[in-house]
Design a protein around this motif. Sequence first.
Motif, PDB file in Angstrom:
ATOM      1  N   ILE A 147     -16.343 -24.229  35.256  1.00 36.54           N
ATOM      2  CA  ILE A 147     -14.971 -24.248  34.616  1.00 36.54           C
ATOM      3  C   ILE A 147     -14.818 -22.814  34.025  1.00 36.54           C
ATOM      4  N   GLY A 148     -13.231 -22.375  34.256  1.00 37.98           N
ATOM      5  CA  GLY A 148     -13.173 -21.146  33.441  1.00 37.98           C
ATOM      6  C   GLY A 148     -12.978 -21.408  32.069  1.00 37.98           C
ATOM      7  N   VAL A 149     -13.041 -20.415  31.287  1.00 36.60           N
ATOM      8  CA  VAL A 149     -12.895 -20.574  29.796  1.00 36.60           C
ATOM      9  C   VAL A 149     -12.192 -19.282  29.098  1.00 36.60           C
ATOM     10  N   LEU A 150     -11.254 -19.580  28.373  1.00 34.70           N
ATOM     11  CA  LEU A 150     -10.547 -18.675  27.661  1.00 34.70           C
ATOM     12  C   LEU A 150     -10.634 -19.122  26.118  1.00 34.70           C
ATOM     13  N   SER A 151     -11.520 -18.121  25.369  1.00 41.15           N
ATOM     14  CA  SER A 151     -11.711 -18.362  23.919  1.00 41.15           C
ATOM     15  C   SER A 151     -10.834 -17.493  23.221  1.00 41.15           C
ATOM     16  N   ILE A 152     -10.020 -18.194  22.220  1.00 42.80           N
ATOM     17  CA  ILE A 152      -8.954 -17.365  21.498  1.00 42.80           C
ATOM     18  C   ILE A 152      -9.091 -17.110  19.999  1.00 42.80           C
ATOM     19  N   HIS A 153      -9.421 -16.042  19.545  1.00 45.28           N
ATOM     20  CA  HIS A 153      -9.363 -15.740  18.325  1.00 45.28           C
ATOM     21  C   HIS A 153     -10.327 -16.315  17.410  1.00 45.28           C
ATOM     22  N   SER A 154     -10.161 -17.244  16.627  1.00 40.70           N
ATOM     23  CA  SER A 154     -11.233 -18.053  15.493  1.00 40.70           C
ATOM     24  C   SER A 154     -12.207 -18.744  16.412  1.00 40.70           C
ATOM     25  N   SER A 155     -11.821 -18.851  17.619  1.00 41.53           N
ATOM     26  CA  SER A 155     -12.811 -19.646  18.467  1.00 41.53           C
ATOM     27  C   SER A 155     -14.316 -18.855  18.549  1.00 41.53           C
ATOM     28  N   LEU A 156     -14.108 -17.576  18.012  1.00 44.56           N
ATOM     29  CA  LEU A 156     -15.328 -16.588  18.024  1.00 44.56           C
ATOM     30  C   LEU A 156     -16.354 -17.286  17.058  1.00 44.56           C
ATOM     31  N   HIS A 157     -15.731 -18.159  16.271  1.00 40.74           N
ATOM     32  CA  HIS A 157     -16.842 -19.031  15.450  1.00 40.74           C
ATOM     33  C   HIS A 157     -16.575 -20.311  15.140  1.00 40.74           C
ATOM     34  N   THR A 158     -16.331 -20.858  16.254  1.00 37.81           N
ATOM     35  CA  THR A 158     -16.183 -22.488  16.086  1.00 37.81           C
ATOM     36  C   THR A 158     -17.402 -23.009  16.985  1.00 37.81           C
ATOM     37  N   LEU A 159     -17.624 -24.127  16.802  1.00 34.68           N
ATOM     38  CA  LEU A 159     -18.775 -25.085  17.441  1.00 34.68           C
ATOM     39  C   LEU A 159     -20.257 -24.449  17.189  1.00 34.68           C
ATOM     40  N   GLY A 160     -20.366 -24.412  15.890  1.00 34.07           N
ATOM     41  CA  GLY A 160     -21.668 -23.737  15.496  1.00 34.07           C
ATOM     42  C   GLY A 160     -22.910 -24.608  15.646  1.00 34.07           C
ATOM     43  N   ASP A 161     -22.489 -25.968  15.915  1.00 31.65           N
ATOM     44  CA  ASP A 161     -23.775 -26.610  16.026  1.00 31.65           C
ATOM     45  C   ASP A 161     -23.959 -26.948  17.657  1.00 31.65           C
ATOM     46  N   VAL A 162     -23.268 -26.115  18.576  1.00 26.11           N
ATOM     47  CA  VAL A 162     -23.375 -26.254  20.023  1.00 26.11           C
ATOM     48  C   VAL A 162     -23.709 -24.839  20.210  1.00 26.11           C
ATOM     49  N   PRO A 163     -24.961 -24.363  20.252  1.00 25.21           N
ATOM     50  CA  PRO A 163     -25.354 -22.931  20.776  1.00 25.21           C
ATOM     51  C   PRO A 163     -25.117 -22.597  22.049  1.00 25.21           C
ATOM     52  N   LEU A 164     -24.599 -23.360  23.002  1.00 24.32           N
ATOM     53  CA  LEU A 164     -24.136 -23.045  24.310  1.00 24.32           C
ATOM     54  C   LEU A 164     -22.909 -22.464  24.244  1.00 24.32           C
ATOM     55  N   TRP A 165     -21.883 -22.866  23.233  1.00 21.07           N
ATOM     56  CA  TRP A 165     -20.630 -22.255  23.257  1.00 21.07           C
ATOM     57  C   TRP A 165     -20.804 -20.681  23.108  1.00 21.07           C
ATOM     58  N   ARG A 166     -21.653 -20.289  22.021  1.00 19.95           N
ATOM     59  CA  ARG A 166     -21.779 -18.832  21.648  1.00 19.95           C
ATOM     60  C   ARG A 166     -22.592 -18.220  22.761  1.00 19.95           C
ATOM     61  N   GLU A 167     -23.375 -18.874  23.389  1.00 13.09           N
ATOM     62  CA  GLU A 167     -23.944 -18.241  24.543  1.00 13.09           C
ATOM     63  C   GLU A 167     -23.024 -17.970  25.687  1.00 13.09           C
ATOM     64  N   ALA A 168     -22.194 -18.695  25.830  1.00 10.74           N
ATOM     65  CA  ALA A 168     -21.048 -18.666  27.005  1.00 10.74           C
ATOM     66  C   ALA A 168     -20.198 -17.518  26.637  1.00 10.74           C
ATOM     67  N   ILE A 169     -19.741 -17.566  25.514  1.00 12.63           N
ATOM     68  CA  ILE A 169     -18.728 -16.478  25.253  1.00 12.63           C
ATOM     69  C   ILE A 169     -19.418 -15.035  24.966  1.00 12.63           C
ATOM     70  N   GLY A 170     -20.479 -15.014  24.752  1.00 11.22           N
ATOM     71  CA  GLY A 170     -21.216 -13.931  24.715  1.00 11.22           C
ATOM     72  C   GLY A 170     -21.379 -12.981  23.408  1.00 11.22           C
ATOM     73  N   GLY A 171     -20.748 -13.591  22.289  1.00  9.53           N
ATOM     74  CA  GLY A 171     -20.640 -13.021  20.989  1.00  9.53           C
ATOM     75  C   GLY A 171     -20.131 -13.888  19.872  1.00  9.53           C
ATOM     76  N   ALA A 172     -20.040 -13.540  18.774  1.00 10.45           N
ATOM     77  CA  ALA A 172     -19.463 -14.426  17.735  1.00 10.45           C
ATOM     78  C   ALA A 172     -18.756 -13.575  16.408  1.00 10.45           C
ATOM     79  N   TRP A 173     -17.995 -14.127  15.526  1.00  7.72           N
ATOM     80  CA  TRP A 173     -17.476 -13.813  14.220  1.00  7.72           C
ATOM     81  C   TRP A 173     -18.903 -14.409  13.575  1.00  7.72           C
ATOM     82  N   VAL A 174     -19.501 -13.363  12.770  1.00  2.00           N
ATOM     83  CA  VAL A 174     -20.707 -13.789  11.771  1.00  2.00           C
ATOM     84  C   VAL A 174     -20.360 -13.672  10.366  1.00  2.00           C
TER      85      VAL A 174
END
Length: 224
Positions: free
Chosen positions: A93-120
């Motif tokens: 599936i294609g993914v488009l991560s918007i704004h604060s989604s850079l620090h969502t789903l903290g309990d799903v490591p796969l999300w951060r792995e997919a988008i390649g970075g994060a707000w920390v």
Amino acid sequence: MAPSNSPDPTAVIASGGGRYSDPHHAFAVTSARIAETLTDDGWTVTVFGEPESALMALEGADLLIMNAGPGEGEGEIAPDAASGLTSALARGIGVLSIHSSLHTLGDVPLWREAIGGAWVEGMSWHPDISDADVRIVDRDHPVTAPAEDFTLFDERYTDLVIDDPGIRVLALHELDGVRHPLLWVREAGASRIAVSALGHTERSYESQEHRMLLARAALWAARR
């Protein structure tokens, strides 16, 4: 992933609600503007008022758009939601991560792995919201090929933590001589991922250039 057989591309928007809401973002409003942008470009869009329901409804969708907060409060993500994201990414599936989604789903490591970075927290920050100058730095990519530098009223995410040094940065802002990415793309397994740090308020979507970049990023991520 081969394109779906639908005559129109289909997108699911996971909008911040429930424990994925926060007092700083009007997710229902900004998700509506994102949906409007894609609908005007020929998409069929379904908006879910909180992310977990969206992640359980990705079968057959070309694109997941995440526009949500960090996921605070009691409890963990529903197992069906986590497996829905895992399955969708596995099929491409294609993914488009918007704004604060850079620090969502903290309990799903796969999300951060997919988008390649994060707000920390404690590292990432932003200046006060203001007119932000967005500099296009890669016009060899389909998302930004027709784009020019532009200014919009938005937050400028700064000192994001980039996990994948191979991300392709398409646009950035400069602060005190340091460049900070605002728009990047990458491929994660079978999926194409586009990440935009823009989009704090509805006013951000008044920018024609911003809406154009979102529309093109969505098409690219969904291989459309």
